[in-house]
Every structure is written in structure tokens, then in C-alpha cells.
Design a protein around this motif. Structure first.
Motif, PDB file in Angstrom:
ATOM      1  N   GLY A 206      19.100 -14.613 -70.476  1.00  0.00           N
ATOM      2  CA  GLY A 206      18.556 -14.398 -71.807  1.00  0.00           C
ATOM      3  C   GLY A 206      17.106 -14.782 -71.966  1.00  0.00           C
ATOM      4  N   ASP A 207      16.364 -14.813 -70.859  1.00  0.00           N
ATOM      5  CA  ASP A 207      14.961 -15.201 -70.930  1.00  0.00           C
ATOM      6  C   ASP A 207      14.070 -14.023 -71.280  1.00  0.00           C
ATOM      7  OD1 ASP A 207      14.292 -18.148 -69.970  1.00  0.00           O
ATOM      8  OD2 ASP A 207      16.089 -17.465 -68.914  1.00  0.00           O
ATOM      9  N   ASP A 208      12.812 -14.337 -71.609  1.00  0.00           N
ATOM     10  CA  ASP A 208      11.854 -13.309 -71.994  1.00  0.00           C
ATOM     11  C   ASP A 208      11.276 -12.587 -70.786  1.00  0.00           C
ATOM     12  OD1 ASP A 208      11.712 -13.852 -74.949  1.00  0.00           O
ATOM     13  OD2 ASP A 208      11.213 -15.827 -74.179  1.00  0.00           O
ATOM     14  N   GLY A 209      11.287 -13.226 -69.635  1.00  0.00           N
ATOM     15  CA  GLY A 209      10.846 -12.616 -68.396  1.00  0.00           C
ATOM     16  C   GLY A 209      11.805 -12.980 -67.282  1.00  0.00           C
ATOM     17  N   ALA A 220       7.796  -9.260 -66.792  1.00  0.00           N
ATOM     18  CA  ALA A 220       8.330  -8.988 -68.128  1.00  0.00           C
ATOM     19  C   ALA A 220       8.113  -7.521 -68.436  1.00  0.00           C
ATOM     20  CB  ALA A 220       7.638  -9.862 -69.177  1.00  0.00           C
ATOM     21  N   CYS A 221       8.976  -6.960 -69.261  1.00  0.00           N
ATOM     22  CA  CYS A 221       8.873  -5.537 -69.605  1.00  0.00           C
ATOM     23  C   CYS A 221       9.371  -5.328 -71.023  1.00  0.00           C
ATOM     24  CB  CYS A 221       9.690  -4.699 -68.627  1.00  0.00           C
ATOM     25  SG  CYS A 221       9.610  -2.925 -68.944  1.00  0.00           S
ATOM     26  N   ASP A 222       8.625  -4.562 -71.805  1.00  0.00           N
ATOM     27  CA  ASP A 222       9.026  -4.249 -73.177  1.00  0.00           C
ATOM     28  C   ASP A 222       8.699  -2.797 -73.483  1.00  0.00           C
ATOM     29  OD1 ASP A 222      10.147  -6.279 -75.124  1.00  0.00           O
ATOM     30  OD2 ASP A 222       8.603  -7.494 -74.143  1.00  0.00           O
ATOM     31  N   LEU A 301       6.291   4.436 -75.281  1.00  0.00           N
ATOM     32  CA  LEU A 301       5.413   3.461 -74.628  1.00  0.00           C
ATOM     33  C   LEU A 301       6.246   2.321 -74.068  1.00  0.00           C
ATOM     34  CD1 LEU A 301       2.621   2.266 -73.921  1.00  0.00           C
ATOM     35  CD2 LEU A 301       2.639   1.153 -76.168  1.00  0.00           C
ATOM     36  N   GLY A 302       6.058   2.052 -72.795  1.00  0.00           N
ATOM     37  CA  GLY A 302       6.643   0.884 -72.153  1.00  0.00           C
ATOM     38  C   GLY A 302       5.561   0.162 -71.370  1.00  0.00           C
ATOM     39  N   VAL A 303       5.587  -1.155 -71.394  1.00  0.00           N
ATOM     40  CA  VAL A 303       4.578  -1.946 -70.699  1.00  0.00           C
ATOM     41  C   VAL A 303       5.283  -3.018 -69.873  1.00  0.00           C
ATOM     42  CG1 VAL A 303       2.576  -3.472 -70.936  1.00  0.00           C
ATOM     43  CG2 VAL A 303       2.866  -1.546 -72.514  1.00  0.00           C
ATOM     44  N   THR A 304       4.830  -3.186 -68.658  1.00  0.00           N
ATOM     45  CA  THR A 304       5.310  -4.247 -67.764  1.00  0.00           C
ATOM     46  C   THR A 304       4.162  -5.220 -67.529  1.00  0.00           C
ATOM     47  OG1 THR A 304       6.903  -2.812 -66.671  1.00  0.00           O
ATOM     48  CG2 THR A 304       6.217  -4.781 -65.474  1.00  0.00           C
ATOM     49  N   ALA A 305       4.469  -6.506 -67.546  1.00  0.00           N
ATOM     50  CA  ALA A 305       3.457  -7.534 -67.327  1.00  0.00           C
ATOM     51  C   ALA A 305       3.880  -8.436 -66.181  1.00  0.00           C
ATOM     52  CB  ALA A 305       3.250  -8.356 -68.600  1.00  0.00           C
TER      53      ALA A 305
END
Length: 477
Positions: A206-209, A220-222, A301-305
Motif C-alpha cells: 500500500g505504499d506510494d512507490g 512511482a507511477c500515476d 496522461l501517465g507519468v512514471t518517476a
């Protein structure tokens, strides 16, 4: 002349007849409910005095009190077709002399003798809708026992008993549902959808990344809602960077770079999305490393960091007894077109300010952390508690909140830059520049989230798990 229809024509006619709705439209009620102006307030007060002072003797001389002097108090009145005030109800913050923390009460419900049946119920329903729209997370009333059935029939829940003017009363509360509804819409399906994937590895449920095994890299990806990309493409591009940088920051990772996948109906539209993304990447000082672009398709739009830390902070590191703090940037205001849903504190900040706020989790190294995102403040706290295998209590009066945001909106919106951390009581959060930090709750045994109010009472906000992913197990890497 007789007309003879073929079997096929008869069948077609029967289908058409069955599709016609022959029911009469419901008649309009013989009243309209509206927020009272000065004349409506005066008429409501006259009805109150006649009923509660003269007829029932519940008050001596007058039923006016401090709530009538509170400029935030509202009177709703029902007017007949000729404009006559048939009844009214008063509502506003529970404590007229204190800040509005999202706790409202309704009172002084009165209906003129001989008013059409249903007038009182219409006023109660309108009061509930108005309180929720005003940002209330708790809406209470104290009603005479003889009218209790009306409230329970409308869905109010009994909480206790009271006595007013020597007459028996019952205390009731309206079940405000916006917190549960948000969680159901955004996070509740995750447990079933992601079962068996073992996301994040041991200790990072359940983490953000996600820590990349064998490295010090966090990924991380949103994805941004397509409707938002379509309606506000530049802001969508900005948020694509914002939410990913927040996800890395919540795990204590320093951003390394971004990858984007963007699509739109034409090159001009895609350019607007990329302009917002480019501006945000420059604002945070994070390079765009590459990505994918497609034209002639629906907006997306999808972004990966990618970020780096050798000590990632888990969401599931909290334990019962840990204090919960919120660090939030209260500057800025509602994004135009997204009032009540998206708070823009970031577009006016310098790179130094953004980076200082983004590094607060890394510099604090708490036991657990999450950034406040789509599920809102309460939903995010529920996810942190779920991953930590416990429940949580949020002290609503202690939550840092901008002056321009109602309690209910702030509890459910995307707040720009905001992080929840959990750690041993007394362990301070590192300075976060323009952001404000306050201890506003604690982790407790059990599950779900409860709200603590200024009167010391606890009310349920989220009854159990948020995502269904369950607690993190094992030790964080």
C-alpha cells in the motif's frame, strides 16, 4: 374502412405501446425551500416564538440564543405558492464562538399549523443537504421525542437522550457519507484487483512507490483522470509531475527523473499537456528522461518517476500508540474549475520551497508516511493505518487547514503538498519551509478511522479497511 395489420406490424405496435410511459408526472409540492433572507428569518423567528415560547413553554420569554448571532448560521424556510412562510429550520456550526471544524447542528424546526403534509420532512432533508454542501462532517440535532419518528424515517441515527425545557428529547445525528463515498470510488476495489501481485515487496504494502529490488531506486507511477486531461490539459500535465514527486517524497526518496506517456486528439492539445508537464518538471528541478506521445486518440496522461534512497519509508511502519502528524502547504487556493476538489499550493512556490517541503519525510525519517492524494486526508490516513495493521483517530480541531477551505472539502480534496507521518510521541517532524506541521491524531488498536471532536466524542469516519490490501508484513528493506 378497416385496416388490417400484419403480425409483424402488430408486434411492432405492441412494442411501441409498451415503451410509452403513461404515468402522470408527480405533482410539484405546494412549497419551495430556500435560504431565508431578512424577511424569511423574521417570519421563522415569529413561528418559533409562537410554538416554543407561547404554546409549548420550552423557553421563558424568548428562544433566541447565541446561534442566532452567529453570522455563519443559516435559516431555511418553506414558502407556500402564495409566498407565505410555512415553516423553517436553523443550522450552523455547533459552537457559535469557535472556528468551524466541520461540526454543525440543526435546530428550531417549526411548521405552521395547517401547513401541507411533508413540509417538515422537506425542511429536514434540505438542512442535511445544506450542511453537507457547507463542508460539515458531523450534523447533529436534539429533537422532541414525539417527532423522533420523522427523523429516524429520514435516516437519522439516535445517539442519546436529553431534556429541554422539562420536555424529553432525543439526540440524533445525520450520517454524512462523503468520506466513505470517496474511498469507495477511489480505493476500495484495489484489494480484489491487485490480489496475487505482491506489490512493493516485503514490508511495502500500500505504499506510494515501490523499491526496485537490489537497488536504492524507488519507482512511482500515476495516471491522471482522462476527464481532467481533457478539461484542463496544462494543469493535468502539472499534476502528473506533482503527484509522482509527492509519491517519491512520501517514501523519503529524492527524485531522479520522469517518463511520460501522453495522448490527445491533435498535436495542439498534446502540446498543452506537455507544456504543463514541462513547467512542473522545471519547477521541481526534475528532468524528463523520455516517454511516449500519441496523437489522434482520446486524452490520456501517465507519468512514471524514479527516485533514490537507501532507507525507504514504508506506509506500514506505524504501530498503535504512534502520533500522527500532518505537514501541509496551506498557501494558494482552489484551482479554478476544481473548487472543493483540488487545492493549488504549488504553482506559486519557488524551486527551493518545493524541494524543501518535498524532503521533509527524508529529513524526518518517521516510522511511516504517506502523501495525501486521491482518497483525501481521511482516506489516506485510513490507508496508512491499514498498512500498519491498526486503526486511527483524527483530531479534527487540530488539523492544519487553509482559511478558504471548509472542513469537509479539506478532508476529501487533493491538497497539493501534504504528508502524513506516524512516529513515537514527541518525535518532531523536520522543518518544512512554508508548510505547516501539527500533531493531529494517533494510531490505535483495531481498524478504520474515527474522528475526535471538541466535545471529546468519537464518530466513525471509515468503518474498516480502505483498500483491502491488508497490512504490510515483514520488515522494511
Amino acid at each position: 374502412m378497416r385496416t388490417v395489420l400484419s403480425p409483424q406490424e402488430l408486434a411492432s405496435l405492441e412494442r411501441s405501446v409498451l415503451l410509452v410511459d403513461h404515468r402522470l408526472a408527480a405533482p410539484a409540492p405546494p412549497w419551495r425551500v430556500e435560504q431565508a433572507g431578512p424577511d424569511g428569518v423574521a417570519a421563522h423567528r415569529a413561528l418559533r416564538h409562537a410554538a416554543f415560547v407561547e404554546e409549548q413553554g420550552l423557553f421563558a420569554g424568548t428562544d433566541l440564543d447565541g446561534a442566532d448571532d452567529d453570522p455563519r448560521a443559516v435559516a431555511l424556510v418553506a414558502r407556500g405558492t402564495d409566498g407565505t412562510v410555512l415553516g423553517g429550520v436553523r443550522l450552523g456550526p455547533a459552537d457559535p464562538g469557535a472556528p468551524d471544524v466541520g461540526w454543525w447542528t440543526g435546530s428550531r424546526l417549526v411548521v405552521r399549523p395547517g401547513a401541507p403534509h411533508g413540509t417538515g420532512a422537506a425542511l429536514v432533508a434540505a438542512a442535511c443537504a445544506h450542511a453537507e454542501a457547507a463542508g460539515a462532517l458531523r450534523f447533529d440535532a436534539t429533537v422532541q421525542d414525539r417527532y423522533l419518528r420523522l427523523f429516524t424515517r429520514l435516516g437519522w441515527r439516535v445517539t442519546g437522550t436529553a431534556e429541554v425545557g422539562g420536555a424529553p428529547h432525543t439526540t440524533v445525528t445525520w450520517p454524512v457519507g462523503r468520506l466513505t463515498a470517496l474511498v469507495q470510488a477511489t480505493k476500495a476495489p484495489l484489494g480484489g484487483l491487485l490480489a496475487g501481485l505482491h506489490l512493493g515487496g516485503s514490508g511495502f504494502v500500500g505504499d506510494d512507490g515501490a523499491p526496485v529490488p537490489g537497488t536504492d531506486v524507488v519507482a512511482a507511477c500515476d495516471a491522471i483522470l482522462p476527464s481532467m486531461v481533457e478539461r484542463d490539459p496544462a494543469w493535468a500535465g502539472w499534476c502528473g509531475v506533482l503527484v509522482n514527486v509527492n509519491d517519491l517524497s512520501a517514501m523519503g526518496a529524492a527524485p531522479l527523473g520522469l517518463l511520460d506517456a501522453v495522448a490527445g486528439r491533435d498535436a495542439s492539445f498534446v502540446a498543452r499537456v506537455l507544456a504543463g508537464l514541462r513547467a512542473a518538471a522545471d519547477a521541481w528541478g526534475v528532468p524528463v528522461l523520455g516517454g511516449h506521445t500519441q496523437v489522434g486518440v482520446p486524452a490520456a496522461l501517465g507519468v512514471t518517476a524514479l527516485g533514490r534512497t537507501d532507507q525507504p519509508i514504508p506506509a506500514g511502519g506505524g504501530r498503535p500508540g504512534h502520533a500522527v502528524s500532518l505537514t501541509a502547504d496551506l498557501g494558494g487556493g482552489w484551482r479554478r474549475g476544481h473548487t472543493g476538489r483540488q487545492w493549488d499550493s504549488t504553482s506559486g512556490r519557488t524551486r527551493a520551497e518545493l524541494q524543501l517541503m518535498g524532503s521533509v519525510v527524508a529529513r524526518t525519517a518517521p516510522a511511516a508516511a504517506k502523501d495525501v492524494s486521491m482518497a483525501g486526508l481521511v482516506g489516506t490516513l485510513g490507508m496508512l493505518a491499514e498498512a500498519s495493521g491498526c486503526g486511527a483517530v483524527l483530531d479534527v480541531a487540530a488539523v492544519p487547514r487553509p482559511g478558504g477551505a471548509a472542513a469537509g472539502d479539506w478532508a476529501t480534496c487533493f491538497p497539493g503538498t501534504a504528508f502524513l507521518t506516524a512516529d513515537a510521541p514527541g518525535r518532531a517532524v523536520a522543518p518544512a519551509g512554508p508548510a505547516t506541521t501539527a500533531v493531529c491524531g494517533e494510531l490505535v488498536p483495531g481498524s478504520g478511522v474515527r474522528l475526535r471532536w471538541p466535545d471529546g466524542s468519537l464518530t466513525p469516519a471509515l468503518p474498516g479497511s480502505v483498500t483491502g490490501l491488508g497490512p504490510a508484513t515483514g520488515e522494511a528493506a
